[in-house]
Design an enzyme around this catalytic site. Structure first.
Site, PDB file in Angstrom:
ATOM      1  N   LYS A 189       9.546 -16.730 -48.275  1.00  0.00           N
ATOM      2  CA  LYS A 189       8.637 -15.590 -48.095  1.00  0.00           C
ATOM      3  C   LYS A 189       8.776 -14.583 -49.234  1.00  0.00           C
ATOM      4  O   LYS A 189       7.789 -13.968 -49.666  1.00  0.00           O
ATOM      5  CB  LYS A 189       8.925 -14.907 -46.754  1.00  0.00           C
ATOM      6  CG  LYS A 189       8.090 -13.649 -46.481  1.00  0.00           C
ATOM      7  CD  LYS A 189       6.595 -13.911 -46.510  1.00  0.00           C
ATOM      8  CE  LYS A 189       5.772 -12.818 -45.832  1.00  0.00           C
ATOM      9  NZ  LYS A 189       6.001 -11.459 -46.311  1.00  0.00           N
ATOM     10  N   GLU A 196       2.168 -13.106 -54.622  1.00  0.00           N
ATOM     11  CA  GLU A 196       1.127 -12.172 -54.178  1.00  0.00           C
ATOM     12  C   GLU A 196       0.961 -11.032 -55.188  1.00  0.00           C
ATOM     13  O   GLU A 196      -0.159 -10.651 -55.529  1.00  0.00           O
ATOM     14  CB  GLU A 196       1.518 -11.634 -52.807  1.00  0.00           C
ATOM     15  CG  GLU A 196       0.588 -10.612 -52.189  1.00  0.00           C
ATOM     16  CD  GLU A 196       1.186 -10.077 -50.907  1.00  0.00           C
ATOM     17  OE1 GLU A 196       1.586  -8.893 -50.896  1.00  0.00           O
ATOM     18  OE2 GLU A 196       1.281 -10.840 -49.929  1.00  0.00           O
TER      19      GLU A 196
END
Length: 340
Positions: A189, A196
């Site tokens: 993550k 991102e």
């Protein structure tokens, strides 16, 4: 299946709601009584303390911690470590640093309490869209919790299936994976969030170039007054750079073409820094991700249209509201007791 949920903010509350919609029982706690009461009205069992939450859960217990990374999560896990018993499980669904997961799991192992780290992506849209989850921890604990993860995940949906996956783990197609041992979920993550940053920065820079094409510094016949809202929309339709981030950008530009409602003061929540640190530790080049992180630092000194688009995307997927630069400066210069 029954689960305890600690932390009923933007994501924690909706995780409880999605689980209850799927028929699971939720026992909830939050320091804000109104947050507890809101979930109770929708079918959850509210509790007024961690001890009360643990007492209300059937054994073996499972407790999902959905709190900001740092001291509040650290203290909550410590308290749960005292309250829980052998074969109970703590799930940290926040954005904890993966090395902290490894340390915590070792501390809990002596008591027989399992620790599962779950990198959770989906933001404020997870209730309806589902959550993408990257899970780390012991195989037996993760498999026992599969009904919870399956209910939270988006499922197959209408995304075309990837050729060649017939013999591979079907959970990935449904939106969640067991990435590996403790820490692996949050590590994956962490890198997800680093990527991102890079994607968002690419969009921000691209739209800034489009917007400044009518600059007075260019020859008059090379100036174009481009409609960036229309460009964002057309790129959503069949383009190779279409994405959810572009969807959010298009929506923000359609509503406010100049993005005047955003300061462009772009925060970073930590995962981008940790991703760059991991790249350094592993001697793995990460020029784009590093540059995207530094661009956020720069936005806190000088801001442009691209920075406002970054703010708009962060608001779109996570409900993040950027503080005004003036408030930041006041907070830094205020005397120690000014907030009391």
């Amino acid at each position: 299946m029954q689960i305890g949920i600690i932390g009923l903010g933007r994501m924690g509350g909706n995780i409880g709601r999605r689980l209850m919609r799927a028929g699971h029982g939720a026992v909830v706690f939050d320091s804000n009584p109104k947050a507890r009461a809101a979930l109770a009205q929708e079918g959850a069992t509210q509790t007024a303390s961690l001890a009360e939450l643990v007492k209300a859960l059937a054994k073996p217990r499972a407790v999902w911690v959905m709190l900001p990374a740092g001291e509040i999560t650290e203290e909550t896990v410590k308290q749960l470590g005292v309250l829980l018993e052998t074969d109970d499980t703590i799930i940290d669904g926040g954005n904890t640093f993966y090395k902290d997961d490894i340390r915590r799991a070792k501390a809990l192992k002596g008591k027989g309490v399992h620790y599962v780290d779950c990198g959770t992506s989906g933001g404020v849209w997870g209730l309806e869209r589902g959550y993408c989850m990257m899970i780390g921890g012991p195989k037996t604990a993760v498999e026992r919790l599969d009904p919870i993860f399956a209910a939270l995940a988006p499922g197959l949906g209408d995304i075309p299936r990837t050729p060649g996956r017939a013999s591979l783990d079907p959970r990935a197609e449904r939106g969640y994976i067991h990435a590996g041992p403790t820490g692996a979920g949050h590590f994956v993550k962490m890198v997800h969030n680093g990527v991102e940053y890079g994607l968002m920065q690419a969009y921000a820079e691209g739209f800034d170039i489009l917007r400044t094409k009518e600059s007075a510094e260019l020859p008059e016949d090379e100036r174009f007054a481009l409609n960036v809202a229309d460009i964002a929309e057309v790129w959503r339709r069949g383009s190779v750079i279409s994405s959810w981030l572009l969807d959010l950008s298009a929506a923000a530009l359609a509503k406010d073409p100049q993005l005047e409602g955003f300061s462009g003061f772009v925060e970073d929540s930590g995962e981008g820094r940790w991703t760059v640190e991991a790249a350094i530790e592993q001697a793995t080049p990460a020029e784009v991700l590093s540059s995207a992180l530094y661009a956020r630092f720069r936005s806190r000194r000088e801001r442009g249209f691209g920075d406002r688009l970054l703010s708009a995307m962060r608001f779109g997927f996570g409900g993040h509201v950027e503080e005004k630069p003036e408030a930041k400066r006041e907070a830094r210069t205020a005397p120690p007791n000014a907030a009391e």
